[in-house]
Design an enzyme around this catalytic site. Structure first.
Site, PDB file in Angstrom:
ATOM      1  N   ASN A 102       2.118 -10.598 -16.242  1.00  0.00           N
ATOM      2  CA  ASN A 102       1.988 -10.734 -14.698  1.00  0.00           C
ATOM      3  C   ASN A 102       0.728 -11.490 -14.478  1.00  0.00           C
ATOM      4  OD1 ASN A 102       2.116 -10.324 -11.679  1.00  0.00           O
ATOM      5  ND2 ASN A 102       0.144  -9.259 -12.169  1.00  0.00           N
ATOM      6  N   ARG A 162       3.146  -9.420  -4.697  1.00  0.00           N
ATOM      7  CA  ARG A 162       3.569 -10.142  -6.038  1.00  0.00           C
ATOM      8  C   ARG A 162       2.833 -11.647  -6.324  1.00  0.00           C
ATOM      9  NH1 ARG A 162       9.558  -8.996  -4.177  1.00  0.00           N
ATOM     10  NH2 ARG A 162       9.784  -7.085  -5.444  1.00  0.00           N
ATOM     11  N   ASP A 171      -3.536 -13.907 -11.467  1.00  0.00           N
ATOM     12  CA  ASP A 171      -2.112 -13.698 -11.217  1.00  0.00           C
ATOM     13  C   ASP A 171      -1.363 -15.075 -11.635  1.00  0.00           C
ATOM     14  OD1 ASP A 171      -0.336 -11.437 -10.280  1.00  0.00           O
ATOM     15  OD2 ASP A 171       0.500 -13.126  -8.930  1.00  0.00           O
ATOM     16  N   ARG A 199       8.202  -2.812 -22.660  1.00  0.00           N
ATOM     17  CA  ARG A 199       7.925  -2.413 -21.256  1.00  0.00           C
ATOM     18  C   ARG A 199       7.143  -3.511 -20.642  1.00  0.00           C
ATOM     19  NH1 ARG A 199       2.466  -1.328 -19.215  1.00  0.00           N
ATOM     20  NH2 ARG A 199       2.717   0.363 -17.333  1.00  0.00           N
ATOM     21  N   ASP A 201       4.905  -4.582 -17.871  1.00  0.00           N
ATOM     22  CA  ASP A 201       3.824  -4.173 -17.048  1.00  0.00           C
ATOM     23  C   ASP A 201       3.713  -4.753 -15.874  1.00  0.00           C
ATOM     24  OD1 ASP A 201       1.070  -2.766 -17.387  1.00  0.00           O
ATOM     25  OD2 ASP A 201       0.483  -4.896 -16.528  1.00  0.00           O
ATOM     26  N   HIS A 205       4.637  -6.500  -9.407  1.00  0.00           N
ATOM     27  CA  HIS A 205       4.020  -7.581  -9.005  1.00  0.00           C
ATOM     28  C   HIS A 205       4.651  -8.899  -9.466  1.00  0.00           C
ATOM     29  CE1 HIS A 205       0.939  -4.417  -7.776  1.00  0.00           C
ATOM     30  NE2 HIS A 205       1.085  -3.976  -8.659  1.00  0.00           N
ATOM     31  N   GLU A 237       7.951  -1.652 -15.330  1.00  0.00           N
ATOM     32  CA  GLU A 237       6.965  -0.970 -14.751  1.00  0.00           C
ATOM     33  C   GLU A 237       7.059  -1.063 -13.131  1.00  0.00           C
ATOM     34  OE1 GLU A 237       2.621   0.734 -14.048  1.00  0.00           O
ATOM     35  OE2 GLU A 237       3.089  -1.225 -14.350  1.00  0.00           O
ATOM     36  N   ASN A 302       2.090   9.391 -17.733  1.00  0.00           N
ATOM     37  CA  ASN A 302       1.845   8.276 -18.573  1.00  0.00           C
ATOM     38  C   ASN A 302       0.188   7.866 -18.730  1.00  0.00           C
ATOM     39  OD1 ASN A 302       1.085   6.814 -16.218  1.00  0.00           O
ATOM     40  ND2 ASN A 302       2.661   5.208 -16.676  1.00  0.00           N
ATOM     41  N   ARG A 340      10.589   9.089 -22.637  1.00  0.00           N
ATOM     42  CA  ARG A 340       9.396   8.716 -23.123  1.00  0.00           C
ATOM     43  C   ARG A 340       8.356   9.733 -23.031  1.00  0.00           C
ATOM     44  NH1 ARG A 340       6.443   3.920 -20.236  1.00  0.00           N
ATOM     45  NH2 ARG A 340       5.937   5.627 -18.987  1.00  0.00           N
TER      46      ARG A 340
HETATM   47  C1  QV4 Z   1     -13.084  -5.374 -10.963  1.00  0.00           C
HETATM   48  C2  QV4 Z   1     -13.438  -4.889  -9.509  1.00  0.00           C
HETATM   49  C3  QV4 Z   1     -12.741  -5.544  -8.585  1.00  0.00           C
HETATM   50  C4  QV4 Z   1     -12.674  -7.352  -8.720  1.00  0.00           C
HETATM   51  C5  QV4 Z   1     -12.559  -7.491 -10.103  1.00  0.00           C
HETATM   52  C6  QV4 Z   1     -12.585  -9.019 -10.589  1.00  0.00           C
HETATM   53  O1  QV4 Z   1     -13.429  -3.630  -9.686  1.00  0.00           O
HETATM   54  O2  QV4 Z   1     -13.043  -5.319  -7.178  1.00  0.00           O
HETATM   55  O3  QV4 Z   1     -11.822  -7.893  -7.977  1.00  0.00           O
HETATM   56  O4  QV4 Z   1     -13.435  -6.725 -11.353  1.00  0.00           O
HETATM   57  O5  QV4 Z   1     -13.947  -9.355 -10.534  1.00  0.00           O
HETATM   58  C7  QV4 Z   1      -9.751  -3.021 -14.443  1.00  0.00           C
HETATM   59  C8  QV4 Z   1     -10.899  -2.269 -13.351  1.00  0.00           C
HETATM   60  C9  QV4 Z   1     -11.163  -3.014 -12.307  1.00  0.00           C
HETATM   61  C10 QV4 Z   1     -11.480  -4.413 -12.615  1.00  0.00           C
HETATM   62  C11 QV4 Z   1     -10.352  -5.157 -13.205  1.00  0.00           C
HETATM   63  C12 QV4 Z   1     -10.762  -6.507 -13.502  1.00  0.00           C
HETATM   64  O6  QV4 Z   1     -10.302  -1.035 -13.150  1.00  0.00           O
HETATM   65  O7  QV4 Z   1     -12.114  -2.390 -11.450  1.00  0.00           O
HETATM   66  O8  QV4 Z   1     -11.819  -5.215 -11.486  1.00  0.00           O
HETATM   67  O9  QV4 Z   1      -9.828  -4.333 -14.237  1.00  0.00           O
HETATM   68  O10 QV4 Z   1     -11.782  -6.383 -14.532  1.00  0.00           O
HETATM   69  C13 QV4 Z   1      -5.204  -1.061 -16.532  1.00  0.00           C
HETATM   70  C14 QV4 Z   1      -6.244  -0.214 -15.498  1.00  0.00           C
HETATM   71  C15 QV4 Z   1      -6.795  -0.879 -14.150  1.00  0.00           C
HETATM   72  C16 QV4 Z   1      -7.581  -2.193 -15.080  1.00  0.00           C
HETATM   73  C17 QV4 Z   1      -6.545  -2.874 -15.769  1.00  0.00           C
HETATM   74  C18 QV4 Z   1      -7.241  -4.285 -16.390  1.00  0.00           C
HETATM   75  O11 QV4 Z   1      -5.391   0.805 -15.056  1.00  0.00           O
HETATM   76  O12 QV4 Z   1      -7.913  -0.212 -13.574  1.00  0.00           O
HETATM   77  O13 QV4 Z   1      -8.545  -2.760 -14.255  1.00  0.00           O
HETATM   78  O14 QV4 Z   1      -5.885  -2.203 -16.790  1.00  0.00           O
HETATM   79  O15 QV4 Z   1      -8.091  -3.817 -17.271  1.00  0.00           O
HETATM   80  C19 QV4 Z   1      -0.671  -0.068  -9.690  1.00  0.00           C
HETATM   81  C20 QV4 Z   1       0.136  -1.164 -10.236  1.00  0.00           C
HETATM   82  C21 QV4 Z   1       0.735  -1.124 -11.609  1.00  0.00           C
HETATM   83  C22 QV4 Z   1      -0.662  -0.508 -12.534  1.00  0.00           C
HETATM   84  C23 QV4 Z   1      -1.383   0.578 -11.834  1.00  0.00           C
HETATM   85  C24 QV4 Z   1      -2.612   0.870 -12.607  1.00  0.00           C
HETATM   86  O16 QV4 Z   1       1.250  -1.394  -9.446  1.00  0.00           O
HETATM   87  O17 QV4 Z   1       1.352  -1.997 -12.227  1.00  0.00           O
HETATM   88  O18 QV4 Z   1      -1.691  -0.191 -10.666  1.00  0.00           O
HETATM   89  N1  QV4 Z   1      -0.123  -0.279 -13.809  1.00  0.00           N
HETATM   90  C25 QV4 Z   1      -0.170  -1.162 -15.168  1.00  0.00           C
HETATM   91  C26 QV4 Z   1      -0.847  -0.430 -16.275  1.00  0.00           C
HETATM   92  C27 QV4 Z   1      -2.147  -0.294 -16.124  1.00  0.00           C
HETATM   93  C28 QV4 Z   1      -2.928  -1.736 -15.814  1.00  0.00           C
HETATM   94  C29 QV4 Z   1      -2.222  -2.681 -15.224  1.00  0.00           C
HETATM   95  C30 QV4 Z   1      -0.924  -2.456 -14.785  1.00  0.00           C
HETATM   96  C31 QV4 Z   1      -2.832  -4.051 -15.242  1.00  0.00           C
HETATM   97  O19 QV4 Z   1      -0.037   0.502 -16.541  1.00  0.00           O
HETATM   98  O20 QV4 Z   1      -2.606   0.543 -17.298  1.00  0.00           O
HETATM   99  O21 QV4 Z   1      -4.093  -1.506 -15.290  1.00  0.00           O
HETATM  100  O22 QV4 Z   1      -2.203  -4.618 -16.294  1.00  0.00           O
HETATM  101  O23 QV4 Z   1      -0.076   0.859  -9.409  1.00  0.00           O
HETATM  102 CA    CA Z   2       1.906 -11.518  -9.741  1.00  0.00          CA
END
Ligand code: QV4
Ligand code: CA
Length: 497
Positions: A102, A162, A171, A199, A201, A205, A237, A302, A340
């Protein structure tokens, strides 16, 4: 895209969260193959950003910040990936790739190099290895594309969800043929190595049409391991907990399987005691679970929601050991969805990375004499999939096959049922004992209670003393105390003396 492509009627997968490729290869040969696990969801294999600071150290979630689609990550390099896929397939265990397509890494990354030395510059939206440039992303195209000009700040607009940045992650615009092609190249690379599926991810979105187009361009699976013309398995997901958001799981169920986040919440709440266990007799699509048997990937917890985010809250996990074991056993017993099993490492902070040495090399799991993983109270691999009540339920599910639920018996804190004439399970929660003569559905014989003993198939014997005697009319004395360690009993036709 809904067929998990498992070998020989295997019916469950395990997510070996953050396990290195060499450890997974060994686990396939030594444990997962012999115990009839169908597949492994691996953590993302693509090149990712390296995150480090003194507070969060090396968080697991750097894996979700792609820099390129080269197969080099904290978990291993390309050669190790290929070796893992071959050895797991040869052990009858499939590999499912966690595909993060994504977005690329966070906009806060700036200028740097990823785990495999590929350059990025997030101010210029440049990812040299793929390559992507600023024209391939949504936000720089302006407010008509992403109405917030940057972050996802509401889940009430499909366009914002999205086309804007999830957690600051840059994105991609999947309406572009060029972007689709780069993702398909990545998918086909790992398909040709021999993976069985993906999967996907953050599917919520991405626009369903774009997802469909990408899936349709993928190659058939590698005929070294799969029959000709086999399509990859895809599970998307999409977190939909029926809270009225603009994007729903229903938009994705015709494309491929979808992760069901209501299932785990409902089963968890039931095993926590919010609902009676016998109400599970109608569990499934008529119970409030939204995604049908052949479309759902189901799970209790998960890697996100066990940390309280990503749909978070109220799910059981390894820290609730006994109730969790029962919830997983129920999931594996119930004929709904492709299950899973989560396999975790111990953590206290949500960002804590996997067990590692001082140079952030992930430690390989090691094992105690009883097969469990070595760990301390607060550190190490948990290996839920090696707990006896869980590993032996995987075989139970395989043995139950497509047989329906029959002979359901239960009350507020107890339940028992059979799957046709092939398998029988009884559960007593929170100290509720069972001392009943129950219909098991099984042919007469002496069966090993696989919740507490293992089965030696060559000797046709239990490696312990717990057995259940089924008489010629299918009845047996079923007895458990309901206390920890003795709250689960299960038998199947593959393990009798
Ligand atoms: C930081 C700041 C932001 C700022 C950004 C850019 O906090 O305010 O905008 O920098 O300057 C991390 C941090 C987050 C950080 C971001 C960018 O938590 O604070 O922003 O990275 O560096 C995992 C973690 C996220 C992590 C991400 C990337 O859970 O916390 O973000 O990896 O490292 C929704 C979605 C669902 C998602 C779920 C978590 O609908 O799709 O949220 N689940 C999947 C995965 C999950 C993963 C992602 C998606 C992203 O299972 O593990 O997120 O790929 O519900
Ligand atoms: Ca998107």
């Amino acid at each position: 895209y809904k067929n998990p492509n498992t070998a020989g009627g295997r019916t469950a997968m395990v997510h070996l969260f953050e396990w290195p490729w060499r450890s997974i290869a060994r686990e396939c040969e030594d444990f997962l193959g012999p115990h009839s696990f169908g597949g492994v969801q691996i953590s993302p294999p693509h090149e990712h950003r390296i995150l480090y600071d003194t507070n969060i150290q090396r968080p697991w979630y750097e894996a979700y910040q792609p820099v390129s689609y080269k197969l080099v990550s904290r978990r291993g390099n390309r050669a190790e990936f290929i070796d893992m896929v071959q050895r797991c397939n040869n052990a009858g265990v499939r590999i499912y790739v966690d595909a993060v397509v994504n977005h690329m890494c966070g906009g806060d990354a700036g200028v740097g190099k990823g785990y495999g030395d590929s350059a990025y510059d997030t101010d210029a939206y440049a990812f040299a290895e793929v390559p992507y440039d600023i024209s391939h992303f949504n936000v720089p195209q302006g407010y008509e594309q992403c109405p917030t000009g940057g972050p996802i700040n509401t889940y009430n607009s499909a366009q914002i969800v999205r086309n804007c940045n999830l957690e600051g992650l840059l994105d991609l615009d999947h309406s572009q043929g060029y972007v689709r092609d780069r993702i398909v190249d990545y998918f086909n690379d790992v398909i040709n190595i021999g993976v069985a599926g993906f999967r996907v991810d953050a599917s919520k979105h991405m626009w369903p049409d774009n997802i469909q187009a990408i899936f349709d361009m993928t190659d058939n699976l590698n005929t070294a391991y799969f029959p000709g013309n086999t399509r990859p398995f895809f599970y998307q997901e999409v977190i939909d907990q029926d809270t009225g958001e603009a994007v729903t799981a229903a938009e994705y169920i015709n494309i491929a399987r979808v992760t069901d986040f209501i299932y785990g919440r409902e089963v968890s709440e039931t095993f926590k005691g919010y609902k009676s266990l016998d109400s599970l007799s109608s569990f499934g699509i008529h119970w409030g679970v939204k995604i049908s048997d052949e479309t759902a990937v189901v799970f209790i917890d998960n890697h996100d929601n066990q940390r309280g985010h990503g749909g978070g809250g109220n799910v059981l996990m390894y820290k609730n050991q006994e109730d969790y074991k029962l919830a997983i056993a129920f999931m594996l017993s119930w004929p709904h969805g492709f299950p899973r099993i989560m396999s975790s490492y111990k953590f206290d902070q949500q960002w804590t990375g996997p067990p590692a040495d001082n140079d952030w090399n992930t430690e390989e799991p090691t094992f105690n004499a009883d097969g469990s993983c070595v760990s301390t109270d607060s550190y190490g691999w948990v290996c839920e999939h090696r707990w006896r009540g869980i590993k032996n339920m995987v075989e139970w599910r395989n043995q139950a096959g497509t047989e329906p639920v029959q002979n359901f018996w239960g009350d507020y804190s107890r339940l028992a049922f059979s799957r046709g004439n092939r398998a029988f399970i009884a559960i007593g929660r929170g100290g509720s004992s069972i001392n009943e003569r129950l219909q098991t559905g099984l042919p007469s014989g002496e069966y090993c209670n696989m919740a507490v003993v293992d089965y030696d198939s060559s000797a046709r014997s239990c490696t312990g003393h717990s057995t259940v005697n089924v008489d010629s009319s299918g009845y047996a004395d079923i007895s458990i105390s309901g206390n920890s360690g003795d709250n689960l009993l299960f038998i199947h036709v593959g393990a009798s003396k």
